[in-house]
Write a protein that holds these residues in place. Sequence first.
Motif, PDB file in Angstrom:
ATOM      1  N   ILE A 102       0.801  -1.863   0.079  1.00  0.00           N
ATOM      2  CA  ILE A 102       0.164  -0.055  -0.589  1.00  0.00           C
ATOM      3  C   ILE A 102       1.037   1.499  -0.131  1.00  0.00           C
ATOM      4  O   ILE A 102       1.941   0.820   1.090  1.00  0.00           O
ATOM      5  CB  ILE A 102      -0.940  -0.056   1.014  1.00  0.00           C
ATOM      6  CG1 ILE A 102      -1.997  -1.314   0.788  1.00  0.00           C
ATOM      7  CG2 ILE A 102      -1.798   0.977   0.988  1.00  0.00           C
ATOM      8  CD1 ILE A 102      -2.277  -1.421   2.909  1.00  0.00           C
ATOM      9  N   ALA A 103       0.223   2.429  -0.997  1.00  0.00           N
ATOM     10  CA  ALA A 103       1.342   2.898  -1.278  1.00  0.00           C
ATOM     11  C   ALA A 103       0.469   4.276  -0.670  1.00  0.00           C
ATOM     12  O   ALA A 103      -0.229   4.491  -1.109  1.00  0.00           O
ATOM     13  CB  ALA A 103       1.739   3.549  -2.787  1.00  0.00           C
ATOM     14  N   VAL A 104       1.427   5.380   0.324  1.00  0.00           N
ATOM     15  CA  VAL A 104       0.660   7.059   0.942  1.00  0.00           C
ATOM     16  C   VAL A 104       1.113   7.395   0.724  1.00  0.00           C
ATOM     17  O   VAL A 104       2.809   7.798   0.564  1.00  0.00           O
ATOM     18  CB  VAL A 104       0.644   6.100   2.041  1.00  0.00           C
ATOM     19  CG1 VAL A 104      -0.276   7.013   3.412  1.00  0.00           C
ATOM     20  CG2 VAL A 104      -0.163   5.038   3.150  1.00  0.00           C
ATOM     21  N   SER A 105      -0.001   8.055   0.439  1.00  0.00           N
ATOM     22  CA  SER A 105       1.089   9.690  -0.004  1.00  0.00           C
ATOM     23  C   SER A 105       0.148  11.044   1.342  1.00  0.00           C
ATOM     24  O   SER A 105      -1.230  10.749   1.147  1.00  0.00           O
ATOM     25  CB  SER A 105       1.734  10.499  -1.312  1.00  0.00           C
ATOM     26  OG  SER A 105       2.207  11.713  -1.438  1.00  0.00           O
ATOM     27  N   ILE A 106       1.050  11.662   1.551  1.00  0.00           N
ATOM     28  CA  ILE A 106       0.630  12.730   2.792  1.00  0.00           C
ATOM     29  C   ILE A 106       0.971  14.471   1.438  1.00  0.00           C
ATOM     30  O   ILE A 106       1.877  14.883   1.637  1.00  0.00           O
ATOM     31  CB  ILE A 106       1.197  12.827   4.055  1.00  0.00           C
ATOM     32  CG1 ILE A 106       0.097  11.369   4.588  1.00  0.00           C
ATOM     33  CG2 ILE A 106       0.008  14.031   4.807  1.00  0.00           C
ATOM     34  CD1 ILE A 106       1.107  11.186   5.950  1.00  0.00           C
ATOM     35  N   GLY A 107      -0.556  15.195   1.356  1.00  0.00           N
ATOM     36  CA  GLY A 107       0.061  16.102   0.744  1.00  0.00           C
ATOM     37  C   GLY A 107      -1.881  16.679  -0.402  1.00  0.00           C
ATOM     38  O   GLY A 107      -2.236  16.148  -0.484  1.00  0.00           O
ATOM     39  N   PRO A 108      -1.214  17.448  -1.134  1.00  0.00           N
ATOM     40  CA  PRO A 108      -2.124  18.215  -2.610  1.00  0.00           C
ATOM     41  C   PRO A 108      -2.762  17.059  -3.585  1.00  0.00           C
ATOM     42  O   PRO A 108      -1.955  16.089  -3.122  1.00  0.00           O
ATOM     43  CB  PRO A 108      -1.814  19.574  -2.640  1.00  0.00           C
ATOM     44  CG  PRO A 108       0.033  18.908  -2.932  1.00  0.00           C
ATOM     45  CD  PRO A 108       0.765  18.225  -1.434  1.00  0.00           C
ATOM     46  N   GLN A 109      -3.466  17.373  -3.756  1.00  0.00           N
ATOM     47  CA  GLN A 109      -4.034  17.152  -4.478  1.00  0.00           C
ATOM     48  C   GLN A 109      -3.340  16.217  -5.809  1.00  0.00           C
ATOM     49  O   GLN A 109      -3.075  14.738  -6.157  1.00  0.00           O
ATOM     50  CB  GLN A 109      -4.694  17.682  -5.860  1.00  0.00           C
ATOM     51  CG  GLN A 109      -6.102  16.812  -6.056  1.00  0.00           C
ATOM     52  CD  GLN A 109      -6.478  15.512  -5.344  1.00  0.00           C
ATOM     53  OE1 GLN A 109      -7.516  15.895  -4.803  1.00  0.00           O
ATOM     54  NE2 GLN A 109      -6.913  13.947  -6.009  1.00  0.00           N
TER      55      GLN A 109
END
Lengths: 316, 249
Positions: free
Chosen positions: B59-66
Amino acid sequence: MSVLVLAETDANGIVPQSRNAVTAALAIDSDVHMLVTGSDCSSHAEAASKIAGVSKVLKADDAAYSNGLAENVANLVKNVAASYSHVLVGATSFGKNVMPRASALLDVQQISEITDVIDADTFVRPIYAGNALATVKSSDAIKLITVRATAFDAAASEGGSASVEDVASAGDTGLSVFNGRELTKSERPELTQAGIIVSGGRGMGSGENFAILEELADKLGAAVGASRAAVDAGFVPNDYQVGQTGKVVAPELYIAVGISGAIQHLAGMKDSKVIVAINKDEEAPIFSVADYGLVGDLFKSVPELTSEIETRKSAS
Amino acid sequence: MKVLVPVKRVIDYNVKIRVKPDGSGVETQNVKMSMNPFDEISIEEAVRMKEAGVAEEVIAVSIGPQQAQETIRTALAMGADRGILVKTDANLEPLAVAKCLKALADKEQPQLIIVGKQAIDDDSNQTGQMTAALLGWAQATFASVVKVDGGNAQVTREVDGGLETITVTLPAVVTSDLRLNEPRYASLPNIMKAKKKPIDETSPADLGVDETPRLEVLTVAEPPKREGGAKVEDVAQLVDKLMNEAKVI
């Protein structure tokens, strides 16, 4: 309130970067204590008590600390930190491993690799591989900080007479187990402590070819380093790497051989006092930071440099 | 075993950074953005674990804008199975990022979280260690070899003096160093396939995480410029300058 410095120890005693951290701590407050951890660590605690500027040493003597496992040391830092305004550690692989863990346990946003102390809340730290310097002000009640050693002089290892006090161990979490260490053996000075460094890059072509750099280094009493490209290519071990994600060095003289000068390499050495670059590509970016650039074939220039230095030194 | 890999959208490592004239930060408008190189290594490691039959899902997670969704798509094209975007326009500090990851780990129950050892924008080197702390898990930082064996992982770490080997109990957090692997390039068919893989969306608020920064950035400045560029003719002149001008040998 006092400032605490977490000491790091190895087979030779307290590592020099811990004394750089003491100097940074003294820029924050005059009352600096040091936390020494380890198994049978009385001699380390005694060494800490002699460091100039340290007024009290806390000693946590437990087998749980013998190999610096982050889970165990961070729990101890968490227990001890409440009596301090700041906790500092050198930004070594030990400090970078332990300190963020302790910070999260304390619900503190750590300040990484500071290069200057503005006041008790405000610090300067490099970002983007040192291509920008951020001045940040912390609102946390306790500040946890890692210190870039090259930005602060090391406090003298003699001259202090601090008291030594035992602190209770936080025990062994049992989450991780230390198996062993494969340290690179070398008679040469350690990279981060060396006055002169000779570094090789991809242009060296092979690990065997590093022999010509070693000869030059031995003539100068220098350490041998490398760029990421040379380490990735398997020419030399990982602990040779100078750069943004390797070691940050600032010797009196840095000789870059066959190194093009990628941004991430420059980040690790551009604060060196004098930089020499030897590269056959005169457009290489390394020349833009070099005080003395020599365009030419390194396999000819380096042995020539070694013998020229030998000749001049024996003549003087 | 599930593996969770956070991926950060950062200014591409080849871009020359420009500090804004007003000292408020660095220029990010019209600048090429890419996945943090250490996160590519983390994704690669997780995908290799899946290919080896050690992991079932990545599972890849990113935290940030669209736009951080593009970074997740890159991870999916490399072989991750699904993505989670924790959407925020705030620039979250490592502690807040770690809190988001903890909340996701509580929900997803991965056995392993592989985090890049540092992001090349803020160079903090904190997120993995903080995530491990908040979860009460073991941590193996600066990894160059990871071998998962039943309920443990044996990890070789790159440390100042050389290499160190530790065994951590799973679940654990591993932070990847440069020599862990060489990330693959996504093939065109895999890039097409990645467009169909699911990406869930959530937010720090949904995860119960306070975005308020603890550090106030007062100024961002250019470092003092180094005056270099001088050349010497030959080795004799170089030695002469080093001895008599710079006086360093």
